[in-house]
Design an enzyme around this catalytic site. Structure first.
Site, PDB file in Angstrom:
ATOM      1  N   VAL A   1       0.806  -1.232   0.000  1.00  0.00           N
ATOM      2  CA  VAL A   1       0.000   0.000   0.000  1.00  0.00           C
ATOM      3  C   VAL A   1       0.838   1.280   0.000  1.00  0.00           C
ATOM      4  CG1 VAL A   1      -2.119  -0.980   0.975  1.00  0.00           C
ATOM      5  CG2 VAL A   1      -0.303  -0.166   2.516  1.00  0.00           C
TER       6      VAL A   1
ATOM      7  N   TYR B   1       3.738   6.310  15.026  1.00  0.00           N
ATOM      8  CA  TYR B   1       2.415   5.674  14.909  1.00  0.00           C
ATOM      9  C   TYR B   1       1.314   6.671  15.269  1.00  0.00           C
ATOM     10  CZ  TYR B   1      -1.347   2.268  15.636  1.00  0.00           C
ATOM     11  OH  TYR B   1      -2.528   1.580  15.575  1.00  0.00           O
TER      12      TYR B   1
ATOM     13  N   LYS C   1      -1.561   8.318  12.802  1.00  0.00           N
ATOM     14  CA  LYS C   1      -2.997   8.121  12.997  1.00  0.00           C
ATOM     15  C   LYS C   1      -3.723   9.467  13.132  1.00  0.00           C
ATOM     16  CE  LYS C   1      -2.929   3.648  12.722  1.00  0.00           C
ATOM     17  NZ  LYS C   1      -3.490   2.989  11.524  1.00  0.00           N
TER      18      LYS C   1
ATOM     19  N   THR D   1      -5.292  -9.065  19.846  1.00  0.00           N
ATOM     20  CA  THR D   1      -4.650  -9.779  18.739  1.00  0.00           C
ATOM     21  C   THR D   1      -3.655 -10.794  19.314  1.00  0.00           C
ATOM     22  OG1 THR D   1      -2.942  -8.092  18.679  1.00  0.00           O
ATOM     23  CG2 THR D   1      -4.780  -7.790  17.186  1.00  0.00           C
TER      24      THR D   1
HETATM   25  N1  LIG Z   1      -4.659  -4.066  16.933  1.00  0.00           N
HETATM   26  C1  LIG Z   1      -4.958  -2.958  17.603  1.00  0.00           C
HETATM   27  O1  LIG Z   1      -4.994  -2.946  18.845  1.00  0.00           O
HETATM   28  C2  LIG Z   1      -5.270  -1.694  16.848  1.00  0.00           C
HETATM   29  C3  LIG Z   1      -5.843  -0.606  17.522  1.00  0.00           C
HETATM   30  C4  LIG Z   1      -6.130   0.569  16.815  1.00  0.00           C
HETATM   31  C5  LIG Z   1      -5.842   0.631  15.459  1.00  0.00           C
HETATM   32  N2  LIG Z   1      -5.277  -0.444  14.834  1.00  0.00           N
HETATM   33  C6  LIG Z   1      -5.000  -0.315  13.398  1.00  0.00           C
HETATM   34  O2  LIG Z   1      -5.789  -1.270  12.700  1.00  0.00           O
HETATM   35  C7  LIG Z   1      -5.126  -1.664  11.501  1.00  0.00           C
HETATM   36  C8  LIG Z   1      -5.022  -3.179  11.475  1.00  0.00           C
HETATM   37  O3  LIG Z   1      -4.328  -3.611  12.632  1.00  0.00           O
HETATM   38  P1  LIG Z   1      -4.223  -5.147  13.043  1.00  0.00           P
HETATM   39  O4  LIG Z   1      -3.967  -5.196  14.499  1.00  0.00           O
HETATM   40  O5  LIG Z   1      -5.379  -5.875  12.477  1.00  0.00           O
HETATM   41  O6  LIG Z   1      -2.848  -5.513  12.299  1.00  0.00           O
HETATM   42  P2  LIG Z   1      -2.245  -6.913  11.787  1.00  0.00           P
HETATM   43  O7  LIG Z   1      -0.775  -6.795  11.925  1.00  0.00           O
HETATM   44  O8  LIG Z   1      -2.947  -8.072  12.442  1.00  0.00           O
HETATM   45  O9  LIG Z   1      -2.632  -6.902  10.228  1.00  0.00           O
HETATM   46  C9  LIG Z   1      -2.124  -5.933   9.350  1.00  0.00           C
HETATM   47  C10 LIG Z   1      -2.087  -6.516   7.943  1.00  0.00           C
HETATM   48  O10 LIG Z   1      -1.559  -5.485   7.083  1.00  0.00           O
HETATM   49  C11 LIG Z   1      -0.626  -6.063   6.203  1.00  0.00           C
HETATM   50  N3  LIG Z   1       0.342  -5.058   5.768  1.00  0.00           N
HETATM   51  C12 LIG Z   1       1.354  -4.516   6.486  1.00  0.00           C
HETATM   52  N4  LIG Z   1       2.060  -3.677   5.731  1.00  0.00           N
HETATM   53  C13 LIG Z   1       1.477  -3.658   4.509  1.00  0.00           C
HETATM   54  C14 LIG Z   1       1.764  -2.995   3.288  1.00  0.00           C
HETATM   55  N5  LIG Z   1       2.797  -2.157   3.170  1.00  0.00           N
HETATM   56  N6  LIG Z   1       0.947  -3.228   2.225  1.00  0.00           N
HETATM   57  C15 LIG Z   1      -0.093  -4.090   2.334  1.00  0.00           C
HETATM   58  N7  LIG Z   1      -0.394  -4.762   3.449  1.00  0.00           N
HETATM   59  C16 LIG Z   1       0.374  -4.546   4.516  1.00  0.00           C
HETATM   60  C17 LIG Z   1       0.024  -7.184   7.001  1.00  0.00           C
HETATM   61  O11 LIG Z   1       0.640  -8.151   6.157  1.00  0.00           O
HETATM   62  C18 LIG Z   1      -1.162  -7.732   7.797  1.00  0.00           C
HETATM   63  O12 LIG Z   1      -1.825  -8.777   7.117  1.00  0.00           O
HETATM   64  C19 LIG Z   1      -3.787  -0.931  11.516  1.00  0.00           C
HETATM   65  O13 LIG Z   1      -3.887   0.247  10.750  1.00  0.00           O
HETATM   66  C20 LIG Z   1      -3.580  -0.618  12.978  1.00  0.00           C
HETATM   67  O14 LIG Z   1      -2.748   0.492  13.167  1.00  0.00           O
HETATM   68  C21 LIG Z   1      -4.998  -1.604  15.483  1.00  0.00           C
END
Ligand SMILES: NC(=O)c1ccc[n+]([C@@H]2O[C@H](COP(=O)([O-])OP(=O)(O)OC[C@H]3O[C@@H](n4cnc5c(N)ncnc54)[C@H](O)[C@@H]3O)[C@@H](O)[C@H]2O)c1
Length: 262
Positions: free
Chosen positions: A67, A161, A165, A196
């Site tokens: 991305v 980070y 955001k 997670t």
């Molecule tokens: N997990 C949390 O507690 C939490 C809280 C708030 C926000 N978020 C946000 O939610 C979103 C998803 O988080 P998650 O915990 O499900 O993460 P995760 O690590 O479980 O999944 C992220 C996915 O994105 C893919 N990815 C990473 N870099 C990429 C790139 N350059 N191009 C394409 N794909 C790519 C990874 O391969 C992975 O499959 C993120 O933006 C994260 O910042 C997560």
């Protein structure tokens, strides 16, 4: 109640939804939920095995895409359109939270830049690629994943980070306003901490680290990815037809709390 039992509505039949980071976590749970509501799901991920598995499970299309790469992002939305004939939903969700992004005092410029690229520049690229399809349709829903740290500070800093955001939140608000009269809604999804595998592993090793965070959550636990996915499906659907430019918190009450229940 399982997710399958919870879903009684089919709000997205015939719609096409692009999900970035569909291979894991929130993206995977959302791909499953959007598919269960009838959407054609386009699963994008940099991780080929995980993205393919998500597409197979949801009966959708896998597109390998980084991305942060403008060409690959354009090809992703074109593949969605060419395969299914529309781009109705863009869930721009892929993001990273690497350990070398920490206090501003110790975070180097390379770590700073990498996080900005994956978390913020990617959202700019995905919105830029999705919007022309939605403009032609006169309709569309964009959901960009920000975080609760976009609206409140943490002493356990991940400086790039948090800044990324904040950028996602401000950009989503502005796009929501700019395109509102073209039938396109743009919202920032702000999840609280999600249960997670990575988080579970980290906190199992260090219970104090978990307790320091849990005390701030009125609900008293972390979110399940399916609970975030339910909000994504809502924002994607016409049930959210009057919601745009929003800071859509799904955070168990964290951002509203001063003193939490004992
Ligand atoms: N997990 C949390 O507690 C939490 C809280 C708030 C926000 N978020 C946000 O939610 C979103 C998803 O988080 P998650 O915990 O499900 O993460 P995760 O690590 O479980 O999944 C992220 C996915 O994105 C893919 N990815 C990473 N870099 C990429 C790139 N350059 N191009 C394409 N794909 C790519 C990874 O391969 C992975 O499959 C993120 O933006 C994260 O910042 C997560």
């Amino acid at each position: 109640m399982t997710q399958a039992e919870a879903v009684v509505c089919r709000r997205l039949v015939g719609r096409t939804a692009v999900v970035t980071g569909a291979g894991s976590g929130i993206g995977l749970a959302s791909a499953r939920r959007l598919a269960s509501e009838g959407a054609n799901v386009v699963c994008a991920d940099i991780d080929e095995a995980a993205g393919k598995a998500a597409a197979e499970e949801t009966g959708g299309l896998f597109v390998e895409a980084d991305v942060t790469d403008a060409g690959q992002v354009e090809a992703l939305f074109k593949a969605a359109y060419d395969t299914y004939g529309s781009v109705d939903v863009a869930f721009n969700n892929a993001g990273i939270s690497p350990p070398d992004d920490d206090s501003i005092l110790t975070t180097g410029i390379d770590a700073w830049r990498r996080v900005q690229e994956v978390n913020l520049t990617s959202v700019y690229l995905c919105c830029k690629a999705a919007l022309p399809y939605m403009q032609r349709q006169g309709k569309g829903s964009i959901i960009n994943t920000a975080s609760f740290v976009a609206v409140m500070g943490a002493a356990t800093s991940q400086i790039s980070y948090t800044a990324s955001k904040g950028g996602v939140l401000a950009m989503s608000r502005e796009l929501g306003v700019q395109f509102a009269r073209e039938g396109i809604r743009v919202n920032a999804l702000c999840p609280g901490p999600v249960n997670t595998p990575l988080l579970r592993e980290l906190f199992a090793k260090d219970p104090e680290r978990a307790a320091r965070r849990l005390v701030h959550i009125p609900v008293g636990r972390f979110a399940e990815a399916e609970e975030i996915a339910a909000a994504v499906a809502f924002l994607a659907s016409d049930d959210a037809s009057f919601i745009t430019g929003a800071e859509f918190l799904v955070d168990g009450g964290i951002a509203g709390a001063y003193v939490t229940p004992l």
